[in-house]
Design a protein around this motif. Sequence first.
Motif, PDB file in Angstrom:
ATOM      1  N   SER A   1      -6.778  55.307  14.761  1.00 27.07           N
ATOM      2  CA  SER A   1      -6.477  56.572  15.459  1.00 27.07           C
ATOM      3  C   SER A   1      -7.177  57.745  14.800  1.00 27.07           C
ATOM      4  O   SER A   1      -7.787  58.583  15.473  1.00 27.07           O
ATOM      5  CB  SER A   1      -4.973  56.830  15.455  1.00 27.07           C
ATOM      6  OG  SER A   1      -4.305  55.788  16.061  1.00 27.07           O
TER       7      SER A   1
ATOM      8  N   ALA B   1      -5.297  58.637  20.843  1.00 24.12           N
ATOM      9  CA  ALA B   1      -6.566  59.016  20.213  1.00 24.12           C
ATOM     10  C   ALA B   1      -7.733  58.765  21.158  1.00 24.12           C
ATOM     11  O   ALA B   1      -8.650  59.598  21.277  1.00 24.12           O
ATOM     12  CB  ALA B   1      -6.759  58.238  18.919  1.00 24.12           C
TER      13      ALA B   1
ATOM     14  N   SER C   1      -0.494  55.337  19.461  1.00 22.56           N
ATOM     15  CA  SER C   1      -1.323  56.355  18.788  1.00 22.56           C
ATOM     16  C   SER C   1      -2.814  56.103  19.046  1.00 22.56           C
ATOM     17  O   SER C   1      -3.590  57.050  19.214  1.00 22.56           O
ATOM     18  CB  SER C   1      -1.032  56.371  17.290  1.00 22.56           C
ATOM     19  OG  SER C   1      -1.219  55.074  16.771  1.00 22.56           O
TER      20      SER C   1
ATOM     21  N   LEU D   1      -9.977  60.187  16.297  1.00 20.16           N
ATOM     22  CA  LEU D   1      -9.794  61.649  16.336  1.00 20.16           C
ATOM     23  C   LEU D   1     -10.984  62.364  15.692  1.00 20.16           C
ATOM     24  O   LEU D   1     -11.501  63.345  16.234  1.00 20.16           O
ATOM     25  CB  LEU D   1      -8.507  62.036  15.610  1.00 20.16           C
ATOM     26  CG  LEU D   1      -7.225  61.838  16.389  1.00 20.16           C
ATOM     27  CD1 LEU D   1      -6.018  62.099  15.499  1.00 20.16           C
ATOM     28  CD2 LEU D   1      -7.183  62.786  17.583  1.00 20.16           C
TER      29      LEU D   1
END
Lengths: 112, 217
Positions: free
Chosen positions: A21, B20, B16, A25
């Motif tokens: 994740s 993302a 998550s 990001l």
Amino acid sequence: MKLINKIRSRRGETLVEMLVSITLLVLAMSILAAMLSAAYNSDVSARKMDDKLREELSAAEEASSAESTGTVSIYSIKPDGKPDESAPDVQIDVDVYGGAGALRIYKPKSTP
Amino acid sequence: MTAEVKRKFNSRRGASVVLALFLLLVCTFAGTAALTAARANVGRHAGARDVQEKYLSATSAARLMIDELQKANGKISGTFDPTLTDNIEFGGLDTNSVYKLIADDIKAVLHNAVYEKVKGDADWSGFPKPTHTFEEHEFELRVDGDDSFENVRITISVGDTGDGNGGNIEVTSKCGDYVYMFVMPYNTSFNKDTGKCTFSATATPEIRPPYKGESTS
């Protein structure tokens, strides 16, 4: 409902999930930053181009002294819509204003 | 297979990562939109140079033609008499002049002017009625040996008001999709005693529609 449950859940994410994740990001932010930077640079170059164009235009239109001279040839248009290339009907000497490579105009040759 | 898909949908794991990925997608879209807009802006500015070159070529050509036509001022005159058939004499017609190119129209303008002034006069009863039809004259202007100026198409049309006092000469300059038009008023004066009719173009030319400063390039 599932999202609320997820938020209230005491179970955490696995380390791999978190790493993936965070990587995604960072990648997303990097892409956005790079694209915004490129867009900004394009905008700056467009502004510079515009300013240069305006400067050249006003320089050509307001020029008081000719940079060079030239001859304008006038050809009649034949009935088929093409110019009669055999010989120009009239030739007029002109003064050319504006530097090489810049925007330029011509005017009738000024008599001394 | 359906059960496997259902299980995946109901699973609470991997949220998550999905979020993302969603954010990545949003960022990519936002960045692409900003970049596309900026690139379009640069393209528009690059096209503006082409438009300005056409504008300058068209206006230079139109102004040159107007300037040359104004040189006809006072240089063209005809001496008429009541028995005129087709022997009009014109003085001062420069062979390398733009107004030479529309000489027939200017002669007709003088002829019309005289006809209007002597209409109903018994002494001039034999004066022939003008039959000339005004047509557009089209030319191409080229600056010899200079590719930085584009070739320009010029259309000149002469018209008179029909009262024998004058009229307008319209000069339309076209370069690409750029069209620029000047209107130059002229006057004619006739002295019945001497039979002399003179063409004069002293008024300042005006810019008139059609005027289009756009380019499809």
